[in-house]
Write a protein that holds these residues in place. Structure first.
Motif, PDB file in Angstrom:
ATOM      1  N   THR A 293      43.725  37.690  43.003  1.00 42.91           N
ATOM      2  CA  THR A 293      42.681  38.250  42.150  1.00 42.91           C
ATOM      3  C   THR A 293      42.310  39.661  42.591  1.00 42.91           C
ATOM      4  O   THR A 293      42.025  40.518  41.751  1.00 42.91           O
TER       5      THR A 293
ATOM      6  N   GLN B  81      44.820  41.778  41.010  1.00 46.04           N
ATOM      7  CA  GLN B  81      44.508  41.951  39.589  1.00 46.04           C
ATOM      8  C   GLN B  81      43.383  42.954  39.389  1.00 46.04           C
ATOM      9  O   GLN B  81      43.418  43.757  38.462  1.00 46.04           O
TER      10      GLN B  81
ATOM     11  N   LEU C   5      35.445  41.479  38.458  1.00 52.21           N
ATOM     12  CA  LEU C   5      36.672  40.865  38.954  1.00 52.21           C
ATOM     13  C   LEU C   5      36.866  41.170  40.437  1.00 52.21           C
ATOM     14  O   LEU C   5      37.223  40.282  41.222  1.00 52.21           O
TER      15      LEU C   5
ATOM     16  N   ALA D  57      36.677  38.309  43.245  1.00 53.20           N
ATOM     17  CA  ALA D  57      37.863  38.113  44.083  1.00 53.20           C
ATOM     18  C   ALA D  57      37.491  38.155  45.555  1.00 53.20           C
ATOM     19  O   ALA D  57      37.951  37.320  46.351  1.00 53.20           O
TER      20      ALA D  57
ATOM     21  N   THR E 130      35.611  35.029  46.439  1.00 48.44           N
ATOM     22  CA  THR E 130      36.544  33.901  46.440  1.00 48.44           C
ATOM     23  C   THR E 130      37.348  33.888  47.740  1.00 48.44           C
ATOM     24  O   THR E 130      37.507  32.841  48.374  1.00 48.44           O
TER      25      THR E 130
ATOM     26  N   THR F 110      37.767  31.795  32.894  1.00 51.34           N
ATOM     27  CA  THR F 110      36.580  32.241  33.621  1.00 51.34           C
ATOM     28  C   THR F 110      35.537  31.136  33.642  1.00 51.34           C
ATOM     29  O   THR F 110      34.900  30.883  34.674  1.00 51.34           O
TER      30      THR F 110
END
Length: 138
Positions: A23, A26, A53, A57, A60, A114
């Motif tokens: 991620t 990305q 994002l 990320a 996460t 999402t």
């Protein structure tokens, strides 16, 4: 039972570390595309999604590391992750309500993936809280 919870959290954490790294890639790609579009069109791009994002990320990845380590500190990035996702949903909802064109409405849509990630975040946070309550998280 505690052994199963311990290994479930660790295994899921390992997947989240991998997912966090992908991620982040990305997010970097989305930022690159935003920069390229700004150069081509000479118009400012809406970077809301790419910024969210990046932070999602990062949280996460941190959550994954915390889960692998079975650290009670994992509750902080997990809580921030859920909070950030909720803020994103609220902003996108407001953008959808205020949209005047189909393109703006389409940009304000929240992807099913999402929403699913949010649900998974909630489940993992609940599992981590259970792990904390029973001493699985140190």
């Amino acid at each position: 039972m505690f052994l199963a919870l311990k290994w479930s959290l660790r295994i899921f954490g390992a997947f989240w570390v991998i997912g966090g790294v992908f991620t982040l890639q990305q997010a970097q790609q989305a930022n690159f595309i935003d920069n390229a579009l700004e150069l081509i069109t000479q118009e400012k791009e809406d970077r809301l999604a790419s910024r969210f994002l990046f932070f999602i990320a990062l949280l996460t990845l941190l959550s994954g590391v915390g889960l692998v380590a079975l650290s009670r500190w994992v509750l902080l990035p997990l809580s921030l992750l859920i909070l950030l996702q909720a803020v994103y949903f609220a902003i996108q909802r407001q953008r959808f309500v205020q949209a005047k064109t189909d393109v703006e409405r389409n940009d304000a849509q929240i992807a099913p993936s999402t929403r699913n990630a949010f649900i998974v975040s909630l489940i993992v946070t609940i599992a981590a809280l259970i792990g904390f309550k029973f001493g699985v998280l140190q």
